[in-house]
Scaffold this active site. Structure first.
Site, mmCIF file in Angstrom:
data_model
loop_
_atom_site.group_PDB
_atom_site.id
_atom_site.type_symbol
_atom_site.label_atom_id
_atom_site.label_comp_id
_atom_site.label_asym_id
_atom_site.label_seq_id
_atom_site.Cartn_x
_atom_site.Cartn_y
_atom_site.Cartn_z
ATOM 1 N N ARG A 75 0.843 -1.206 0.000
ATOM 2 C CA ARG A 75 0.000 0.000 0.000
ATOM 3 C C ARG A 75 0.875 1.251 0.000
ATOM 4 N NH1 ARG A 75 -4.289 1.696 -1.492
ATOM 5 N NH2 ARG A 75 -5.559 0.203 -0.394
ATOM 6 N N ILE A 114 -0.789 6.646 8.517
ATOM 7 C CA ILE A 114 -1.758 5.606 8.865
ATOM 8 C C ILE A 114 -1.547 4.398 7.939
ATOM 9 C CG2 ILE A 114 -4.204 5.053 9.187
ATOM 10 C CD1 ILE A 114 -4.725 8.011 9.682
ATOM 11 N N PRO A 115 -0.525 3.589 8.232
ATOM 12 C CA PRO A 115 -0.276 2.407 7.403
ATOM 13 C C PRO A 115 -1.424 1.399 7.493
ATOM 14 C CG PRO A 115 1.574 2.843 8.884
ATOM 15 C CD PRO A 115 0.449 3.717 9.307
ATOM 16 N N HIS A 116 -1.799 0.870 6.334
ATOM 17 C CA HIS A 116 -2.846 -0.151 6.270
ATOM 18 C C HIS A 116 -2.627 -0.971 5.007
ATOM 19 C CE1 HIS A 116 -4.197 3.406 4.106
ATOM 20 N NE2 HIS A 116 -4.950 2.616 3.358
ATOM 21 N N GLY A 117 -3.266 -2.090 4.920
ATOM 22 C CA GLY A 117 -3.056 -2.994 3.793
ATOM 23 C C GLY A 117 -3.830 -2.601 2.552
#
Length: 145
Positions: free
Chosen positions: A48, A62-65
């Site tokens: 991502r 805001i790391p997310h997949g």
């Protein structure tokens, strides 16, 4: 029974990283170790970041997949990592607060909305950075319901 989305174990204060990849891996590892996601989700978080930066401004990322990473989510959860010295997210963007997100189904929208409310006030970002206990951060997020 579902887990709490944010627990003390999901919050790691005063960390230090050499680069954003290490910071994202660490943020994801918290979610893995606490049973929210499978290990493969961390790779989807990095994927991502390659597609589009998760840096949101005001020293927050805001790391997310990716969408394909949804299959790797076991339970909805977030991790919070503070990095007082910051970590470079490229283009002069320095993140000091990382909030890793794993939302099952459409629950990520509700989580993002809650996070956006908390982070919309710069004073709250400062409170997160200055927190000396995990409880301080939990209470900040609990105030938004």
């Amino acid at each position: 029974m579902t887990k709490a989305v944010l627990t003390k174990e999901n919050i790691h204060l005063n960390q230090k990283f050499v680069d954003k990849e290490e910071a994202i891996r660490y943020t994801g590892k918290i979610l893995v170790e606490n049973g929210y996601v499978k290990q493969e989700y961390v790779e989807k978080m990095l994927e991502r970041e390659e597609l589009s930066s998760t840096y949101m401004g005001n020293h927050v990322s805001i790391p997310h997949g990716t969408e394909s990473g949804k299959n790797e989510i076991v339970e909805t959860g977030i991790s919070v990592v503070t990095i007082p010295e910051g970590v470079d997210f490229g283009s002069g963007n320095v993140a000091k607060v990382l909030i890793g997100i794993a939302g099952k189904g459409d629950e990520h929208l509700e989580i993002l909305s809650k996070i956006a409310i908390v982070l919309s006030e710069e004073a709250n970002i400062e409170k997160i950075l200055e927190a000396i206990s995990t409880e301080e951060i939990i209470s900040l997020f609990d105030e938004v319901n």
